[in-house]
Scaffold this motif. Structure first.
Motif, PDB file in Angstrom:
ATOM      1  N   ARG A   1       0.822  -1.212   0.000  1.00  0.00           N
ATOM      2  CA  ARG A   1       0.000   0.000   0.000  1.00  0.00           C
ATOM      3  C   ARG A   1       0.859   1.268   0.000  1.00  0.00           C
ATOM      4  O   ARG A   1       0.494   2.258  -0.625  1.00  0.00           O
ATOM      5  N   VAL A   2       1.968   1.212   0.728  1.00  0.00           N
ATOM      6  CA  VAL A   2       2.800   2.405   0.915  1.00  0.00           C
ATOM      7  C   VAL A   2       4.252   2.073   0.606  1.00  0.00           C
ATOM      8  O   VAL A   2       4.790   1.080   1.113  1.00  0.00           O
ATOM      9  N   PHE A   3       4.880   2.918  -0.223  1.00  0.00           N
ATOM     10  CA  PHE A   3       6.324   2.767  -0.451  1.00  0.00           C
ATOM     11  C   PHE A   3       6.991   4.129  -0.301  1.00  0.00           C
ATOM     12  O   PHE A   3       6.545   5.124  -0.883  1.00  0.00           O
ATOM     13  N   VAL A   4       8.055   4.155   0.511  1.00  0.00           N
ATOM     14  CA  VAL A   4       8.839   5.363   0.731  1.00  0.00           C
ATOM     15  C   VAL A   4      10.304   5.029   0.490  1.00  0.00           C
ATOM     16  O   VAL A   4      10.827   4.066   1.055  1.00  0.00           O
ATOM     17  N   GLY A   5      10.962   5.793  -0.371  1.00  0.00           N
ATOM     18  CA  GLY A   5      12.369   5.535  -0.660  1.00  0.00           C
ATOM     19  C   GLY A   5      13.124   6.812  -0.931  1.00  0.00           C
ATOM     20  O   GLY A   5      12.537   7.829  -1.304  1.00  0.00           O
ATOM     21  N   ARG A   6      14.456   6.731  -0.777  1.00  0.00           N
ATOM     22  CA  ARG A   6      15.282   7.909  -1.047  1.00  0.00           C
ATOM     23  C   ARG A   6      16.568   7.503  -1.759  1.00  0.00           C
ATOM     24  O   ARG A   6      17.124   6.458  -1.528  1.00  0.00           O
ATOM     25  N   MET A   7      16.999   8.326  -2.650  1.00  0.00           N
ATOM     26  CA  MET A   7      18.290   8.282  -3.341  1.00  0.00           C
ATOM     27  C   MET A   7      18.507   7.034  -4.205  1.00  0.00           C
ATOM     28  O   MET A   7      18.841   7.144  -5.378  1.00  0.00           O
ATOM     29  N   PHE A   8      18.335   5.848  -3.631  1.00  0.00           N
ATOM     30  CA  PHE A   8      18.668   4.624  -4.351  1.00  0.00           C
ATOM     31  C   PHE A   8      17.620   4.227  -5.385  1.00  0.00           C
ATOM     32  O   PHE A   8      17.858   3.365  -6.234  1.00  0.00           O
TER      33      PHE A   8
END
Length: 203
Positions: free
Chosen positions: A87-94
């Motif tokens: 339901r939820v995806f949070v990511g940074r940089m990669f």
């Protein structure tokens, strides 16, 4: 007086549903880093799709210590374990456009997507994929420090028919004129926030 220490609790004997609830609170990164490998019952609980409905790979310390390729593989494992229930995806940089494509193709129930400092993530190829396979359940899109053009953003929003929340922070390729255009075109989006630093807010 009996000073004997109480017997150690056997955490492996906990019911699987109780373990899965603990893992939900623990978070995807810690499970992938080893918590799900402690014993057979923990591994079984770590494979419950409910554990993987929310995958937050933003501020965990491992995100800053692991290589980008490793983090992308971890994200794919989490998506696979969700069994289509992410339901939820949070990511940074990669995060790359290839990873976002992987997530979208396997997550028909995705409602929230937040990306931070992911460059080149919304390529023409990816926006074409989104057009062909609309994000029918996406309700919240948050992008921070993303090199996204107005054309790319428009294509994405046109493919999110029930989007209610759009937050753009430090997306410098989108200006205040674009904001007015977005508000006029996508009136169905209830909450729309665009922020730049003071210098970039001046026309």
């Amino acid at each position: 007086m009996d000073d004997a220490a109480p017997p150690a609790r056997d955490w492996s004997s906990l019911p699987l549903d109780a373990l899965s609830l603990i893992f939900v609170r623990l978070g995807a990164v810690d499970i992938l880093m080893g918590a799900g490998l402690v014993c057979r019952s923990w591994l079984e609980a770590a494979n419950f799709p409910d554990v993987w409905r929310s995958v937050d790979m933003d501020k965990h310390e491992s995100v800053f210590l692991k290589g980008d390729a490793v983090l992308r593989e971890m994200a794919k494992v989490a998506v696979d374990r969700s069994g289509g229930q992410l339901r939820v995806f949070v990511g940074r940089m990669f995060v790359t456009d290839e990873l976002i494509k992987y997530i979208m193709e396997r997550s028909p129930s995705l409602t929230t997507l937040r990306l931070v400092s992911c460059f080149g993530v919304f390529s023409k190829q990816l926006t074409s994929v989104i057009k062909e396979s609309p994000l029918l359940e996406l309700r919240s899109l948050e992008l921070e420090n993303i090199d996204l053009t107005m054309e790319e953003l428009t294509a994405i929003l046109e493919s999110c028919p029930i989007l209610e929340v759009l937050r753009l922070h430090y997306c410098f390729l989108i200006n205040s004129n674009d904001e007015r255009t977005l508000r006029a075109k996508f009136t169905r989006i209830k909450t729309m926030t665009l922020k730049w630093d003071d210098e970039c807010c001046t026309d």
